[in-house]
Design an enzyme around this catalytic site. Structure first.
Site, mmCIF file in Angstrom:
data_model
loop_
_atom_site.group_PDB
_atom_site.id
_atom_site.type_symbol
_atom_site.label_atom_id
_atom_site.label_comp_id
_atom_site.label_asym_id
_atom_site.label_seq_id
_atom_site.Cartn_x
_atom_site.Cartn_y
_atom_site.Cartn_z
ATOM 1 N NE ARG A 51 -1.950 -1.830 2.961
ATOM 2 C CZ ARG A 51 -1.974 -3.096 2.571
ATOM 3 N NH1 ARG A 51 -2.809 -3.489 1.676
ATOM 4 N NH2 ARG A 51 -1.138 -3.966 3.093
ATOM 5 C CB THR A 52 3.326 2.614 2.371
ATOM 6 O OG1 THR A 52 2.545 2.138 3.456
ATOM 7 C CG2 THR A 52 3.877 3.973 2.707
ATOM 8 C CE LYS A 80 26.716 -2.856 -5.782
ATOM 9 N NZ LYS A 80 26.788 -1.774 -6.775
ATOM 10 N NE ARG A 101 7.035 1.047 5.127
ATOM 11 C CZ ARG A 101 5.802 0.557 5.255
ATOM 12 N NH1 ARG A 101 5.561 -0.705 4.956
ATOM 13 N NH2 ARG A 101 4.820 1.317 5.682
ATOM 14 C CG HIS A 129 3.456 4.432 8.633
ATOM 15 N ND1 HIS A 129 3.717 5.190 7.521
ATOM 16 C CD2 HIS A 129 2.843 3.310 8.187
ATOM 17 C CE1 HIS A 129 3.283 4.541 6.456
ATOM 18 N NE2 HIS A 129 2.743 3.403 6.826
#
Lengths: 306, 140
Positions: A51-52, A80, A101, A129
């Site tokens: 969703r986000t 890396k 995120r 959030h």
């Protein structure tokens, strides 16, 4: 440079302005289709999200902008060993705004500290959030017509559930709001929220173990998932995950104009038999999420240009 | 036990008993070449028992971080055998690289070069929180 890392980075007036802009976008989408032409958003998603990420990307596309980024740490230089700071410094050479995120708490703040372009926290572990909270607020306004004088039930994992913490913090700024906090003993709200927000701001609240006994008084029922990834111990997760499931039987006792919100994804805490009940607002909530993110992107880009 | 007076240096007094070594490490006193004495469990009218640190050198040091250990601590600056100044450290607003965040989910656990920073969150309960993850500080 203005960023959004924590919901409290926005004043109540700014939050209201975003809700007004989002509401205008819903009514007049054509007025916004070219607002971000030639602008790019970088979505840096170090952990999976449906969703986000899609919401941010759709928001930018609907504003006439474009999207770059990655949807998993394994497809970026992070694999890396590149630091968040270096990744953000690099990406900001290409993008006008960043949504990040990351599974670690505080990662978005580190990104913001190193970015010459606005950074939006799209979730940093179990911590913050803020765009979910903005989505929740817009949903409440669209579904109930107001953010004041509401009895809000929060049910499920109130200990680890970051969305509940932010919602309580944000709603505490509106008058006439009362909370009913429904959870097992193991998953009650943290002390900092009880003392630092509810008691300090004199917000009326009750803590209860029973969804059955409290559902009738609620205007909003905010359901949450008992999230496996927030537990260190699988046995605790298995024991608690089915504690609070919303079924048609329980819903029969609720007000006819109550609204059910959920940050999603759902596991089994809301029976699918409820999905077509007009009180079930959680899929409309996803849609509102795109509009509030459009409003936020516009605001941060406008402030960056100033 | 006899420990001589110092001529030029610092005497840190009224350290809560048992926390002298913590302060020794905090100030990185093991890196100094001058005479240093740590007296543990000395008699104190105010505290019952206390620790004392005597350092035979004037240190260019931000003494406010001692307020994190205990704001009752007294810092005596000695010149030519006489006390020329006495200070009580206040609680510092920010602690940078003094204590480490112990939250395993904090970004500092994976980004090794980040400074461990804590902000004073509540003066009454003397509590600090990590600026990144907001976890409450725990003594190292």
């Amino acid at each position: 440079m203005r960023h959004l890392i924590d919901i409290s980075d926005l004043t109540r007036d700014e939050t209201n302005e975003l809700i007004e802009t989002a509401s205008d976008i819903i009514v007049n989408p054509d007025n916004y289709t070219n607002k971000c032409s030639r602008k790019k958003i970088a979505t840096l998603f170090y952990e999976p999200s449906t969703r986000t990420r899609l919401s941010f990307e759709s928001a930018m596309l609907d504003l006439g902008g474009s999207v770059i980024g990655f949807s998993s740490a394994q497809y970026s230089s992070v694999s890396k060993g590149e630091s968040v700071a270096d990744t953000v410094r690099t990406v900001s050479c290409f993008a006008d705004i960043i949504a990040i995120r990351h599974p670690k708490e505080g990662a978005a703040l580190v990104a913001a500290m190193n970015s010459p372009v606005p950074v939006i926290n799209a979730g940093d572990g179990g911590h913050n959030h803020p765009t979910q909270t903005l989505t929740d607020l817009l949903t409440i306004v669209r579904e109930k017509g107001r953010l004041t004088d509401l009895t809000i039930g929060c049910c499920g994992d109130l200990k680890f559930g970051r969305t509940v913490h932010s919602l309580i913090t944000a709603m505490a700024r509106y008058s006439g709001v009362r909370f009913v906090l429904i959870s097992p003993d193991e998953l009650v709200i943290p002390e900092y929220l009880r003392n630092g927000v509810l008691k300090r701001e004199n917000i009326p609240y009750v803590e209860t173990r029973s969804l059955d006994e409290s559902i009738a008084e609620l205007d909003i029922l905010y359901m949450t998932r008992v999230q496996k990834e927030r537990f260190f111990n699988e046995a605790d997760y298995v024991r608690l995950k089915d504690s609070y499931i919303l079924t048609p039987d329980k819903l029969a006792h609720a007000k006819s104009d109550m609204r059910i919100l959920h940050p999603l994804p759902r596991v089994n805490e809301i029976s699918t038999a409820i999905d077509y009940d007009p009180r079930a607002a959680y899929f409309r909530q996803v849609r509102y999420g795109k509009f509030i993110r459009m409003a936020l992107i516009l605001k941060l880009l406008e402030e960056a240009e100033e | 036990m006899i420990i001589g007076s110092i001529v030029n240096g610092i005497v840190i007094d009224h350290i809560p008993a048992g926390r002298g070594m913590e302060l020794y490490k905090l100030m990185k006193l093991n890196e100094l070449k001058c005479e240093i004495a740590l007296i543990e469990n000395a008699k104190s009218e105010k505290l019952g028992k206390k620790d004392i640190l005597k350092i035979g050198e004037m240190l260019p040091f931000d003494y406010s971080i001692l307020g994190y250990v205990d704001s009752r601590i007294t810092i005596n600056f000695i010149e030519n055998g006489k006390r020329v100044r006495k200070e009580h450290p206040s609680m510092p607003e920010i602690l940078s690289d003094i204590i480490k965040c112990k939250n395993p989910r904090c970004i500092t656990t994976t980004e090794q070069e980040l400074p461990h920073k804590f902000r004073l969150s509540d003066r009454e309960s003397l509590s600090y929180r990590c600026v990144y993850c907001e976890s409450k500080a725990q003594s190292n």
